[in-house]
Design an enzyme around this catalytic site. Structure first.
Site, PDB file in Angstrom:
ATOM      1  N   GLY A 515       0.827  -1.206   0.000  1.00 24.41           N
ATOM      2  CA  GLY A 515       0.000   0.000   0.000  1.00 24.41           C
ATOM      3  C   GLY A 515       0.858   1.250   0.000  1.00 24.41           C
ATOM      4  CE1 TYR A 516       5.450   1.151   1.143  1.00 21.30           C
ATOM      5  CE2 TYR A 516       7.052   1.936  -0.441  1.00 21.30           C
ATOM      6  CZ  TYR A 516       6.763   1.378   0.775  1.00 21.30           C
ATOM      7  OH  TYR A 516       7.784   1.053   1.639  1.00 21.30           O
ATOM      8  CB  SER A 517       0.926   4.121  -5.744  1.00 22.61           C
ATOM      9  OG  SER A 517       2.263   3.925  -6.145  1.00 22.61           O
ATOM     10  CD  GLU A 632       8.500  -1.822  -5.763  1.00 25.88           C
ATOM     11  OE1 GLU A 632       7.440  -2.136  -6.336  1.00 25.88           O
ATOM     12  OE2 GLU A 632       8.640  -0.755  -5.140  1.00 25.88           O
ATOM     13  CB  SER A 756       8.485   6.613 -13.617  1.00 24.34           C
ATOM     14  OG  SER A 756       9.070   7.861 -13.321  1.00 24.34           O
ATOM     15  CD  GLU A 758      10.596   8.203 -17.688  1.00 24.82           C
ATOM     16  OE1 GLU A 758      10.791   7.689 -18.801  1.00 24.82           O
ATOM     17  OE2 GLU A 758       9.890   7.659 -16.798  1.00 24.82           O
TER      18      GLU A 758
END
Length: 774
Positions: A515-517, A632, A756, A758
């Site tokens: 449960g991060y984003s 991760e 991401s 980037e």
């Protein structure tokens, strides 16, 4: 950036000597070999400084590859690479590679008692061996006939390094059909030297011999074997030289970006330039890893050493030329002038990248040997009991071949056929029985330490385990508890939390999700809004999480929540564990572009959890979050998905007879080398975790390269599938059925999740390369 000595050696003493040589070489190069001298040496005769070469001989560098009983240092390979890197860092034209590696290795192996060897070691004789090719064709270039007092050689040899700056040459030929090496002095009658000017102002030579008197130095199979050894050593050492050169040029460019200003800010703050620097740095790190691994393999000799050296040359040539090209671009107009030192490095890189085989030539060599797929052979016949337990409780006690055979045999015997190479992530109901078999075998957590029930595999064994999973098409199980929360609890959890959660995660009783984003906090994770308000011995949590993988199958979620709204964004976050069976939780699956429900939204409405579910201290969750993201990223950066894609590509190629197409073979070899080199870099980070050390921000390099390589491979699969490249489900290629779209779909989110690519480039630019922010 500082260049440490390569990490491979036979013992601690070897490592100490390698570091000593690196420090000594760095001091000498800084003091005695300034870049300013290079312009004066261009076109000079000789194109290097004899006095400096003599000093190098006195330091013992001419004897690095020569055994001590022959008058050399008998230094470990790591010491040779350390010196080579330092000379590359100053673009030194002195003939360490050509004379102290090539010619010295040839003489030391073939004719240790020859009078030429002490002359070479003393620095008085600069000898060059014709080692421009590996194969036996080199022995047939010259004709040899017996004269009254010497052998007489006739013919031409092209591209001999140093040209007329050499005192003599070691040239190949044959006697009665057997390979032989001859010494020809520069002053010998019948020698004609044509200068071949090179980009850096030095020269090669075209040597034309007409009944030239030559002395036999060695013959028969020892001559062939010595040539193979010398060629491999010079390939590896020249790779280290190129990387030393590229690292130095990278640092010159980094310094320039930190001082040059445009529009009122340092140009190094421009994101587009930062990202280009990160891509250069990534190639350097890949090269470092491959060369360091090669140092550990080179003494095995034979095909293993040849593959290791070719892989080193392939990556080092690519990295050096990339950095040189980009350095000119990033310097702008000044980078194209002779006043700028960038050109000195670029021209030297051009010379060394062409000598001893360029990247394309080594890629072709590896393709012909089927060696592009890594350093290990992996197919040796070893008889093992696939059901046996780990010897003395430690799988690392097995040889690599025996361990590979054990893992391969057990997977082939026990993995369900209908689950091989699934097109989408398996749901828990599909793979529960398989996971139970893994757990019963003790193989559910290969990287966990044995004291917590894991296999405790070292980096090499872990790579073998992963390779065999991908080879057999073993699917990934819901593993957030193993790869993420498990390592976090081992580091930050209380003893009570470890005792409660680790065994249940290992057994599969608890299935975890992340449960991060949140809808407005993806890569900008510090902006999360899910609140946790303490009330007595409980937290009350309200908010929303998104992109939560397989939450519909999970029993628990590790979660970031905001516990202090007044603090700075990162300072008010806590890390908590949530039992998903408690009231107030709603899970809604999200359908992806492939039609699968892999991700979910999780809504938390007044969810109550005990304070004991807090990991670490309140408001210190950001520290834990970053550690978990490192775990991760090393998982996402694992070569496993790329190995899977390569496996699918090989199946497709066999079905469509693409291995007869040279264009396909070249592209396949390039991708296979990318994956093999990713494995080398991955092992370095895996070893850091195994030691219990903290991963740095540079672990994001793995995530970037693995995800983008997987994406390129998935696109190549569609290209190779031809008209069936858009076929949904299984497409038939003759008798072979293959889902060609699933790798493509699976590759789409990999450059996004875990932060991401980037954002990862931004992190590396700031935290690793220390590029300016404005």
């Amino acid at each position: 950036m500082n260049q440490p000595a390569p990490s491979h050696g036979d013992s601690d003493a070897d490592q100490d000597l390698a570091q000593l040589m690196a420090d000594s070489a760095a001091d000498f190069c800084t003091r005695a070999l300034p870049r300013a001298r290079l312009r004066a040496l261009r076109g000079a005769n000789p194109a290097f400084e004899r006095a400096r070469w003599q000093e190098m001989a006195e330091l013992g560098w001419t004897g690095l590859v020569v055994p001590d009983y022959c008058g050399g240092l008998g230094a470990p390979v790591a010491a040779l690479l350390a010196v080579s890197r330092q000379l590359g860092a100053v673009a030194a034209p002195e003939p360490l590679l050509e004379t102290a590696v090539g010619a010295a290795a040839l003489l030391g192996e073939m004719a240790p008692d020859d009078v030429l060897l002490p002359a070479l070691l003393s620095g008085h004789q600069v000898l060059v061996a014709a080692l421009d090719e590996r194969d036996g064709e080199v022995f047939s270039r010259l004709t040899v006939r017996a004269g009254q007092h010497a052998f007489l050689l006739s013919g031409a040899m092209d591209n001999l390094p140093l040209g007329r700056d050499a005192d003599g040459w070691l040239l190949p030929g044959t006697i009665s059909g057997k390979p032989a090496w001859f010494h020809v002095a520069r002053s010998a009658a019948g020698v004609s030297i044509e200068d071949l000017p090179l980009a850096d102002g030095s020269r090669d030579a075209r040597l034309v011999l007409t009944d030239c008197a030559a002395r036999l130095v060695g013959s028969d199979e020892v001559a062939r074997d010595a040539a193979g050894y010398a060629r491999v050593m010079i390939e590896l050492a020249s790779s280290a030289y190129l990387l030393g050169l590229a690292h130095a040029l990278f640092d010159i460019t980094r310094e320039y970006l930190g001082t040059r200003q445009q529009f009122g800010v340092h140009i190094g703050s421009f994101q587009v330039l930062q990202h280009r620097m990160v891509d250069m740095y990534l190639q350097l790190r890949l090269g470092d890893a491959v060369v360091a691994e090669g140092a550990g393999l080179i003494e095995q000799g034979g095909a293993v050493a040849a593959r290791a050296a070719s892989r080193a040359r392939h990556r080092a040539c690519h990295a050096a030329l990339l950095v040189a090209r980009e350095a000119v671009q990033l310097h702008g107009g000044i980078g194209y002038t002779d006043d700028c030192d960038v050109g000195l490095y670029l021209n030297r890189a051009l010379v060394l990248a062409a000598r001893y085989g360029n990247a394309a030539e080594h890629r072709a060599l590896l393709a012909a040997q089927r060696g592009a797929f890594g350093a290990s052979e992996g197919d040796k016949a070893v008889t093992v009991d696939i059901e046996a337990s780990a010897p003395d409780g430690d799988w690392n006690n097995l040889s690599d071949d025996a361990f590979r055979a054990t893992v391969r045999g057990w997977f082939e015997a026990h993995y369900p056929t209908d689950l091989r190479n699934p097109s989408a992530r398996l749901r828990w109901a599909q793979c529960r029985d398989w996971y139970a078999a893994l757990f019963a075998r003790g193989w559910a957590a290969p990287a966990w330490p044995s004291e917590h029930g894991g296999m405790g595999l070292n980096a090499d064994k872990l790579m073998i385990f992963t390779e065999e999973k991908e080879r057999w098409g073993v699917a990934r199980t819901p593993d957030q508890g193993i790869i993420m929360i498990g390592p976090v609890l081992m580091r930050y959890g209380t003893q009570e939390q470890q005792a409660h959660y680790l065994p249940r995660a290992l057994s599969g009783e608890h299935i975890w999700c992340q449960g991060y984003s949140e809808p407005n906090a993806g890569s900008d994770l510090a902006s999360l809004r899910t609140r946790a308000i303490r009330e007595g011995d409980e937290y009350i949590i309200t908010g929303q999480k998104i992109w939560t993988t397989l939450a519909q199958d999970a029993t628990h979620m590790f979660c970031l929540v905001r516990t202090d709204v007044e603090a700075k964004p990162q300072a008010g976050i806590s890390f908590v564990l949530i039992d998903l069976s408690v009231p107030g939780i709603t899970i809604r699956p999200i359908r992806n572009i492939a039609g699968d429900e892999e991700f979910c939204e999780v809504f938390l409405d007044g969810v109550r959890i005990p304070v004991s579910a807090l990991v670490g201290r309140e408001n210190d969750g950001w520290t834990i979050a970053k550690a978990l993201l490192s775990f991760e990223r090393i998982f996402v950066g694992s070569p496993k998905t790329c190995q899977y894609a390569l496996n699918r590509l090989e199946v497709l190629a066999s079905a469509r007879a693409l291995h007869d197409n040279p264009v396909f073979v070249d592209r396949l070899s390039g991708y296979a080398l990318d994956v093999a080199d990713l494995e080398s870099l991955y092992k370095e980070f895996a070893a850091i975790i195994k030691r219990g050390d903290t991963l740095g921000a540079d672990v994001s390099l793995l995530k970037i390269f693995a995800s983008e390589t997987f994406s390129r491979l998935s696109e190549f699969i569609l290209e190779c599938a031809g008209a069936a490249g858009a076929r949904a489900g299984v497409a038939q290629f003759g008798a072979t059925g293959l889902d060609v779209l699933s790798p493509y779909y699976n590759a789409r989110p990999t450059p996004i999740y875990g932060g991401s690519n980037e954002i990862q480039r931004n992190i590396i630019a700031k935290q690793v390369l220390n590029l300016p922010s404005r």
